[in-house]
Design a protein around this motif. Sequence first.
Motif, PDB file in Angstrom:
ATOM      1  N   SER A  57       0.812  -1.210   0.000  1.00 41.15           N
ATOM      2  CA  SER A  57       0.000   0.000   0.000  1.00 41.15           C
ATOM      3  C   SER A  57       0.846   1.261   0.000  1.00 41.15           C
ATOM      4  O   SER A  57       0.337   2.340  -0.293  1.00 41.15           O
ATOM      5  N   ILE A  58       2.117   1.131   0.355  1.00 32.53           N
ATOM      6  CA  ILE A  58       3.008   2.282   0.402  1.00 32.53           C
ATOM      7  C   ILE A  58       4.248   1.987  -0.438  1.00 32.53           C
ATOM      8  O   ILE A  58       4.672   0.835  -0.552  1.00 32.53           O
ATOM      9  N   SER A  59       4.806   3.040  -1.015  1.00 33.56           N
ATOM     10  CA  SER A  59       5.897   2.829  -1.957  1.00 33.56           C
ATOM     11  C   SER A  59       6.669   4.120  -2.166  1.00 33.56           C
ATOM     12  O   SER A  59       6.141   5.226  -1.984  1.00 33.56           O
ATOM     13  N   GLU A  60       7.909   3.978  -2.606  1.00 32.80           N
ATOM     14  CA  GLU A  60       8.698   5.118  -3.054  1.00 32.80           C
ATOM     15  C   GLU A  60       8.185   5.578  -4.417  1.00 32.80           C
ATOM     16  O   GLU A  60       7.829   4.768  -5.268  1.00 32.80           O
ATOM     17  N   ILE A  61       8.149   6.888  -4.619  1.00 28.10           N
ATOM     18  CA  ILE A  61       7.831   7.464  -5.918  1.00 28.10           C
ATOM     19  C   ILE A  61       9.057   8.132  -6.521  1.00 28.10           C
ATOM     20  O   ILE A  61       9.382   7.961  -7.693  1.00 28.10           O
ATOM     21  N   HIS A  62       9.759   8.901  -5.701  1.00 30.50           N
ATOM     22  CA  HIS A  62      10.941   9.623  -6.159  1.00 30.50           C
ATOM     23  C   HIS A  62      11.815   9.883  -4.941  1.00 30.50           C
ATOM     24  O   HIS A  62      11.532   9.402  -3.845  1.00 30.50           O
ATOM     25  N   ASP A  63      12.866  10.659  -5.110  1.00 29.14           N
ATOM     26  CA  ASP A  63      13.872  10.848  -4.071  1.00 29.14           C
ATOM     27  C   ASP A  63      13.273  11.142  -2.699  1.00 29.14           C
ATOM     28  O   ASP A  63      13.594  10.501  -1.711  1.00 29.14           O
ATOM     29  N   ARG A  64      12.414  12.163  -2.626  1.00 34.49           N
ATOM     30  CA  ARG A  64      11.827  12.608  -1.359  1.00 34.49           C
ATOM     31  C   ARG A  64      10.321  12.432  -1.312  1.00 34.49           C
ATOM     32  O   ARG A  64       9.650  13.044  -0.472  1.00 34.49           O
ATOM     33  N   LEU A  65       9.793  11.634  -2.210  1.00 33.78           N
ATOM     34  CA  LEU A  65       8.347  11.463  -2.325  1.00 33.78           C
ATOM     35  C   LEU A  65       7.960  10.001  -2.143  1.00 33.78           C
ATOM     36  O   LEU A  65       8.609   9.108  -2.674  1.00 33.78           O
ATOM     37  N   ALA A  66       6.875   9.790  -1.398  1.00 31.17           N
ATOM     38  CA  ALA A  66       6.349   8.440  -1.206  1.00 31.17           C
ATOM     39  C   ALA A  66       4.847   8.448  -1.483  1.00 31.17           C
ATOM     40  O   ALA A  66       4.169   9.475  -1.351  1.00 31.17           O
ATOM     41  N   PHE A  67       4.351   7.275  -1.846  1.00 29.97           N
ATOM     42  CA  PHE A  67       2.949   7.089  -2.227  1.00 29.97           C
ATOM     43  C   PHE A  67       2.284   6.168  -1.218  1.00 29.97           C
ATOM     44  O   PHE A  67       2.851   5.162  -0.797  1.00 29.97           O
ATOM     45  N   ALA A  68       1.072   6.514  -0.814  1.00 31.26           N
ATOM     46  CA  ALA A  68       0.255   5.634   0.015  1.00 31.26           C
ATOM     47  C   ALA A  68      -1.148   5.620  -0.563  1.00 31.26           C
ATOM     48  O   ALA A  68      -1.677   6.680  -0.936  1.00 31.26           O
ATOM     49  N   LEU A  79      -2.068   3.911 -10.459  1.00 27.16           N
ATOM     50  CA  LEU A  79      -1.715   5.279 -10.092  1.00 27.16           C
ATOM     51  C   LEU A  79      -0.278   5.369  -9.593  1.00 27.16           C
ATOM     52  O   LEU A  79       0.445   6.329  -9.896  1.00 27.16           O
ATOM     53  N   ARG A  80       0.151   4.376  -8.826  1.00 31.71           N
ATOM     54  CA  ARG A  80       1.532   4.377  -8.327  1.00 31.71           C
ATOM     55  C   ARG A  80       2.520   4.341  -9.499  1.00 31.71           C
ATOM     56  O   ARG A  80       3.468   5.133  -9.541  1.00 31.71           O
ATOM     57  N   VAL A  81       2.287   3.446 -10.444  1.00 30.72           N
ATOM     58  CA  VAL A  81       3.180   3.325 -11.599  1.00 30.72           C
ATOM     59  C   VAL A  81       3.151   4.612 -12.429  1.00 30.72           C
ATOM     60  O   VAL A  81       4.197   5.093 -12.889  1.00 30.72           O
ATOM     61  N   ALA A  82       1.970   5.188 -12.610  1.00 28.53           N
ATOM     62  CA  ALA A  82       1.861   6.440 -13.356  1.00 28.53           C
ATOM     63  C   ALA A  82       2.647   7.548 -12.660  1.00 28.53           C
ATOM     64  O   ALA A  82       3.280   8.387 -13.326  1.00 28.53           O
ATOM     65  N   GLY A  83       2.624   7.557 -11.331  1.00 29.53           N
ATOM     66  CA  GLY A  83       3.377   8.568 -10.587  1.00 29.53           C
ATOM     67  C   GLY A  83       4.874   8.416 -10.760  1.00 29.53           C
ATOM     68  O   GLY A  83       5.599   9.417 -10.893  1.00 29.53           O
ATOM     69  N   ILE A  84       5.359   7.177 -10.775  1.00 32.35           N
ATOM     70  CA  ILE A  84       6.794   6.938 -10.970  1.00 32.35           C
ATOM     71  C   ILE A  84       7.218   7.395 -12.361  1.00 32.35           C
ATOM     72  O   ILE A  84       8.262   8.050 -12.530  1.00 32.35           O
ATOM     73  N   ARG A  85       6.424   7.064 -13.362  1.00 36.11           N
ATOM     74  CA  ARG A  85       6.750   7.475 -14.726  1.00 36.11           C
ATOM     75  C   ARG A  85       6.729   8.992 -14.861  1.00 36.11           C
ATOM     76  O   ARG A  85       7.599   9.591 -15.504  1.00 36.11           O
ATOM     77  N   PHE A  86       5.734   9.626 -14.267  1.00 33.08           N
ATOM     78  CA  PHE A  86       5.641  11.088 -14.303  1.00 33.08           C
ATOM     79  C   PHE A  86       6.876  11.714 -13.662  1.00 33.08           C
ATOM     80  O   PHE A  86       7.474  12.657 -14.198  1.00 33.08           O
ATOM     81  N   VAL A 126     -10.539   4.636  -4.898  1.00 37.01           N
ATOM     82  CA  VAL A 126      -9.236   4.851  -4.283  1.00 37.01           C
ATOM     83  C   VAL A 126      -9.218   6.151  -3.489  1.00 37.01           C
ATOM     84  O   VAL A 126     -10.041   7.039  -3.700  1.00 37.01           O
ATOM     85  N   GLN A 127      -8.266   6.222  -2.616  1.00 40.77           N
ATOM     86  CA  GLN A 127      -7.835   7.475  -2.001  1.00 40.77           C
ATOM     87  C   GLN A 127      -6.332   7.363  -1.841  1.00 40.77           C
ATOM     88  O   GLN A 127      -5.823   6.326  -1.399  1.00 40.77           O
ATOM     89  N   VAL A 128      -5.594   8.400  -2.224  1.00 40.12           N
ATOM     90  CA  VAL A 128      -4.136   8.330  -2.190  1.00 40.12           C
ATOM     91  C   VAL A 128      -3.559   9.565  -1.517  1.00 40.12           C
ATOM     92  O   VAL A 128      -4.171  10.634  -1.505  1.00 40.12           O
ATOM     93  N   THR A 129      -2.374   9.391  -0.958  1.00 44.38           N
ATOM     94  CA  THR A 129      -1.621  10.499  -0.385  1.00 44.38           C
ATOM     95  C   THR A 129      -0.205  10.476  -0.935  1.00 44.38           C
ATOM     96  O   THR A 129       0.441   9.422  -0.969  1.00 44.38           O
TER      97      THR A 129
END
Length: 225
Positions: A57-68, A79-86, A126-129
């Motif tokens: 449910s939680i993951s790294e997105i970028h250097d200082r960003l995380a997804f939940a 959405l998580r994969v789309a965020g990493i690509r973005f 969904v709901q994401v942070t």
Amino acid sequence: MTLPAYVPVSQWVADRASFVSDSLRDSGDGVVVARCAEGIALVAHHSEADPPRAMRSISEIHDRLAFAGVGVFHETEDLRVAGIRFADLRAYAYDRLDVTGRSLASMYSRVIGTLFARPDVKPYQVQVTVAELGLVPSEDRFHTISFDGSVRVSVDPVVMGVAPGRCVNLPDHPTLSQVVRASASTLDTDPANLEVGLLDRHVSTRRHFRRLDAADVLETDGDES
């Protein structure tokens, strides 16, 4: 010729909102995101799976960003994969520091909100942070995107997926272990059943996200006390 039934916009919007909010509440899954002495803690509980076997449910997105995220897994995963690509494309085209929580939240808001506004397709359940670790603590931000695309920005603890109105009780300037214990109470589970991630403020590397074992976090706390 039979004319299609007319449904007022206010009615189908309310029906869609009720459908998604009920599905998130009834899933039993939950996430807590909160600042702590070590950085930003992300804690998740899966109601029907052991942590080693659960989907993340939680993951790294970028250097200082995380997804939940909470909700239907394949939708949160999209959405998580789309965020990493973005984030990767933006960092490549501009600079790594140009990948911000605000830009990611804007992208997620457009995607989720556009689908919610289409009456002919099912909305994302969904709901994401997006948690952003600032260069200094005062720049920390939590961007929470609801199922209708609305965005709330705060530094206060975020609770997603559990019964509405439930909050996490934390002392001022909590430690990571205190966040884990409080999250277990809020999510109504044993601390050992939690998925734990940390955006670590004190590491010297470019990437700040670390995945941790809840039992190890609590054991370390016990050793220090």
